[in-house]
Motif scaffolding. Structure first.
Motif, PDB file in Angstrom:
ATOM      1  N   ALA A 129     -19.269   9.946  -0.319  1.00 37.81           N
ATOM      2  CA  ALA A 129     -18.533   8.752  -0.733  1.00 37.81           C
ATOM      3  C   ALA A 129     -18.504   8.598  -2.251  1.00 37.81           C
ATOM      4  O   ALA A 129     -17.461   8.251  -2.820  1.00 37.81           O
ATOM      5  N   ASP A 130     -19.628   8.859  -2.923  1.00 42.45           N
ATOM      6  CA  ASP A 130     -19.656   8.684  -4.373  1.00 42.45           C
ATOM      7  C   ASP A 130     -18.756   9.684  -5.090  1.00 42.45           C
ATOM      8  O   ASP A 130     -18.148   9.370  -6.115  1.00 42.45           O
ATOM      9  N   VAL A 131     -18.628  10.882  -4.544  1.00 42.11           N
ATOM     10  CA  VAL A 131     -17.736  11.897  -5.124  1.00 42.11           C
ATOM     11  C   VAL A 131     -16.286  11.449  -4.950  1.00 42.11           C
ATOM     12  O   VAL A 131     -15.476  11.540  -5.882  1.00 42.11           O
ATOM     13  N   PHE A 132     -15.952  10.960  -3.757  1.00 41.34           N
ATOM     14  CA  PHE A 132     -14.603  10.448  -3.498  1.00 41.34           C
ATOM     15  C   PHE A 132     -14.281   9.274  -4.422  1.00 41.34           C
ATOM     16  O   PHE A 132     -13.218   9.224  -5.038  1.00 41.34           O
ATOM     17  N   GLU A 133     -15.208   8.331  -4.538  1.00 44.06           N
ATOM     18  CA  GLU A 133     -14.978   7.149  -5.377  1.00 44.06           C
ATOM     19  C   GLU A 133     -14.768   7.535  -6.837  1.00 44.06           C
ATOM     20  O   GLU A 133     -13.881   6.983  -7.509  1.00 44.06           O
ATOM     21  N   ALA A 134     -15.536   8.489  -7.327  1.00 38.81           N
ATOM     22  CA  ALA A 134     -15.364   8.953  -8.713  1.00 38.81           C
ATOM     23  C   ALA A 134     -13.995   9.613  -8.883  1.00 38.81           C
ATOM     24  O   ALA A 134     -13.323   9.415  -9.910  1.00 38.81           O
ATOM     25  N   ARG A 135     -13.569  10.384  -7.875  1.00 34.79           N
ATOM     26  CA  ARG A 135     -12.237  11.013  -7.923  1.00 34.79           C
ATOM     27  C   ARG A 135     -11.150   9.946  -7.960  1.00 34.79           C
ATOM     28  O   ARG A 135     -10.147  10.081  -8.665  1.00 34.79           O
ATOM     29  N   MET A 136     -11.335   8.842  -7.225  1.00 39.49           N
ATOM     30  CA  MET A 136     -10.325   7.781  -7.195  1.00 39.49           C
ATOM     31  C   MET A 136     -10.225   7.062  -8.529  1.00 39.49           C
ATOM     32  O   MET A 136      -9.131   6.673  -8.954  1.00 39.49           O
ATOM     33  N   VAL A 137     -11.332   6.898  -9.221  1.00 44.72           N
ATOM     34  CA  VAL A 137     -11.311   6.281 -10.559  1.00 44.72           C
ATOM     35  C   VAL A 137     -10.490   7.151 -11.506  1.00 44.72           C
ATOM     36  O   VAL A 137      -9.625   6.651 -12.243  1.00 44.72           O
ATOM     37  N   LEU A 138     -10.738   8.452 -11.466  1.00 46.86           N
ATOM     38  CA  LEU A 138      -9.980   9.381 -12.314  1.00 46.86           C
ATOM     39  C   LEU A 138      -8.506   9.425 -11.921  1.00 46.86           C
ATOM     40  O   LEU A 138      -7.629   9.466 -12.787  1.00 46.86           O
ATOM     41  N   LEU A 139      -8.232   9.403 -10.615  1.00 43.81           N
ATOM     42  CA  LEU A 139      -6.850   9.418 -10.146  1.00 43.81           C
ATOM     43  C   LEU A 139      -6.097   8.179 -10.614  1.00 43.81           C
ATOM     44  O   LEU A 139      -4.969   8.282 -11.107  1.00 43.81           O
ATOM     45  N   ALA A 140      -6.693   7.013 -10.472  1.00 42.64           N
ATOM     46  CA  ALA A 140      -6.029   5.778 -10.904  1.00 42.64           C
ATOM     47  C   ALA A 140      -5.663   5.851 -12.379  1.00 42.64           C
ATOM     48  O   ALA A 140      -4.543   5.494 -12.767  1.00 42.64           O
ATOM     49  N   SER A 141      -6.574   6.340 -13.183  1.00 43.10           N
ATOM     50  CA  SER A 141      -6.317   6.477 -14.620  1.00 43.10           C
ATOM     51  C   SER A 141      -5.192   7.473 -14.882  1.00 43.10           C
ATOM     52  O   SER A 141      -4.287   7.217 -15.693  1.00 43.10           O
ATOM     53  N   ALA A 142      -5.215   8.615 -14.189  1.00 39.90           N
ATOM     54  CA  ALA A 142      -4.182   9.644 -14.378  1.00 39.90           C
ATOM     55  C   ALA A 142      -2.811   9.140 -13.942  1.00 39.90           C
ATOM     56  O   ALA A 142      -1.801   9.423 -14.604  1.00 39.90           O
ATOM     57  N   LEU A 143      -2.755   8.398 -12.847  1.00 40.97           N
ATOM     58  CA  LEU A 143      -1.461   7.869 -12.389  1.00 40.97           C
ATOM     59  C   LEU A 143      -0.910   6.855 -13.379  1.00 40.97           C
ATOM     60  O   LEU A 143       0.284   6.862 -13.694  1.00 40.97           O
ATOM     61  N   ARG A 144      -1.765   5.996 -13.884  1.00 37.90           N
ATOM     62  CA  ARG A 144      -1.317   4.984 -14.843  1.00 37.90           C
ATOM     63  C   ARG A 144      -0.862   5.611 -16.157  1.00 37.90           C
ATOM     64  O   ARG A 144      -0.058   5.037 -16.883  1.00 37.90           O
ATOM     65  N   ALA A 145      -1.371   6.806 -16.469  1.00 35.09           N
ATOM     66  CA  ALA A 145      -1.001   7.498 -17.709  1.00 35.09           C
ATOM     67  C   ALA A 145       0.332   8.236 -17.607  1.00 35.09           C
ATOM     68  O   ALA A 145       0.890   8.636 -18.631  1.00 35.09           O
ATOM     69  N   ARG A 146       0.859   8.407 -16.405  1.00 33.27           N
ATOM     70  CA  ARG A 146       2.137   9.114 -16.236  1.00 33.27           C
ATOM     71  C   ARG A 146       3.268   8.246 -16.793  1.00 33.27           C
ATOM     72  O   ARG A 146       3.304   7.039 -16.559  1.00 33.27           O
ATOM     73  N   ASP A 147       4.194   8.880 -17.484  1.00 33.94           N
ATOM     74  CA  ASP A 147       5.269   8.143 -18.149  1.00 33.94           C
ATOM     75  C   ASP A 147       6.389   7.697 -17.225  1.00 33.94           C
ATOM     76  O   ASP A 147       6.938   6.612 -17.401  1.00 33.94           O
ATOM     77  N   ALA A 148       6.780   8.533 -16.284  1.00 34.67           N
ATOM     78  CA  ALA A 148       7.951   8.236 -15.457  1.00 34.67           C
ATOM     79  C   ALA A 148       7.632   7.105 -14.487  1.00 34.67           C
ATOM     80  O   ALA A 148       6.715   7.192 -13.687  1.00 34.67           O
ATOM     81  N   ARG A 149       8.399   6.046 -14.580  1.00 31.85           N
ATOM     82  CA  ARG A 149       8.249   4.905 -13.679  1.00 31.85           C
ATOM     83  C   ARG A 149       9.627   4.436 -13.267  1.00 31.85           C
ATOM     84  O   ARG A 149      10.559   4.548 -14.042  1.00 31.85           O
ATOM     85  N   PRO A 150       9.796   3.922 -12.104  1.00 34.17           N
ATOM     86  CA  PRO A 150       8.844   3.810 -11.016  1.00 34.17           C
ATOM     87  C   PRO A 150       8.415   5.177 -10.488  1.00 34.17           C
ATOM     88  O   PRO A 150       9.211   6.117 -10.425  1.00 34.17           O
ATOM     89  N   LEU A 151       7.146   5.256 -10.112  1.00 31.93           N
ATOM     90  CA  LEU A 151       6.505   6.471  -9.636  1.00 31.93           C
ATOM     91  C   LEU A 151       6.171   6.302  -8.159  1.00 31.93           C
ATOM     92  O   LEU A 151       5.675   5.251  -7.758  1.00 31.93           O
ATOM     93  N   ALA A 152       6.447   7.325  -7.363  1.00 30.34           N
ATOM     94  CA  ALA A 152       6.031   7.341  -5.954  1.00 30.34           C
ATOM     95  C   ALA A 152       4.906   8.355  -5.814  1.00 30.34           C
ATOM     96  O   ALA A 152       4.980   9.459  -6.366  1.00 30.34           O
ATOM     97  N   VAL A 153       3.866   7.976  -5.070  1.00 30.52           N
ATOM     98  CA  VAL A 153       2.743   8.860  -4.799  1.00 30.52           C
ATOM     99  C   VAL A 153       2.587   8.934  -3.282  1.00 30.52           C
ATOM    100  O   VAL A 153       2.226   7.941  -2.652  1.00 30.52           O
TER     101      VAL A 153
END
Length: 178
Positions: free
Chosen positions: A129-153
């Motif tokens: 769980a802690d590995v998954f949660e850490a990955r989600m923190v990084l993912l949220a940051s990476a998604l927010r850093a993407r320029d093209a919006r609206p973005l679908a994931v």
């Protein structure tokens, strides 16, 4: 501008797993119902004006993305994969995915892009769980850093729940707030 998280359609695993024994369906594909759900979601997504599509490299997500976005470029991002706890969350090598989805690039993925670790009783590696949660923190940051919006994931229920607190139904759409 918005980031829209879209859960994949019903998979072969979703159709038969109700919390008992793992049915051992590796990298589960969509069912016919799952394909229909994706086609219905396509009509909802048209209104969103999506400019970029990011997708998990698991087959059910790739199939969903291609059905919802038949002509768009799909950017595969391994970090959007599901929290690995069952056979359906074990992926396939990029060369195998490329053979099934020839119009989607996979060369940037390592041969094993899913979690590798301690195996459960049926031989499936389980992501702590802690590995998954850490990955989600990084993912949220990476998604927010993407320029093209609206973005679908196009991703998975546990990913969406970790990012938003909401666990959507198959092909449900949840907005990730900035």
């Amino acid at each position: 501008m918005s980031i829209h998280l879209i859960r994949h359609g019903q998979s072969a695993f979703n159709a038969v797993f109700f919390g008992g024994a793992d049915p051992m369906i590796f990298d589960a594909p969509l069912t016919q119902l799952g394909a229909s759900q994706a086609q219905e979601a396509r009509h909802k997504v048209v209104e969103l004006g999506i400019r970029e599509v990011v997708c998990s490299p698991l087959t059910r997500a790739l199939q969903t993305a291609r059905l919802i976005f038949p002509t768009e470029d799909i950017h595969v991002v391994a970090e959007t994969r599901e929290h690995l706890g069952h056979s359906c969350d074990v992926g396939r090598a990029p060369a195998e995915l490329q053979a099934v989805f020839p119009d989607i690039p996979f060369a940037h993925l390592p041969d094993i892009w899913w979690h590798q670790g301690e195996l459960n009783a049926v031989g499936v590696p389980v992501e702590p769980a802690d590995v998954f949660e850490a990955r989600m923190v990084l993912l949220a940051s990476a998604l927010r850093a993407r320029d093209a919006r609206p973005l679908a994931v196009v991703c998975h229920g546990h990913v969406i729940e970790a990012l938003t607190g909401t666990h959507p139904d198959n092909c449900g759409i949840v907005e990730l707030r900035d």
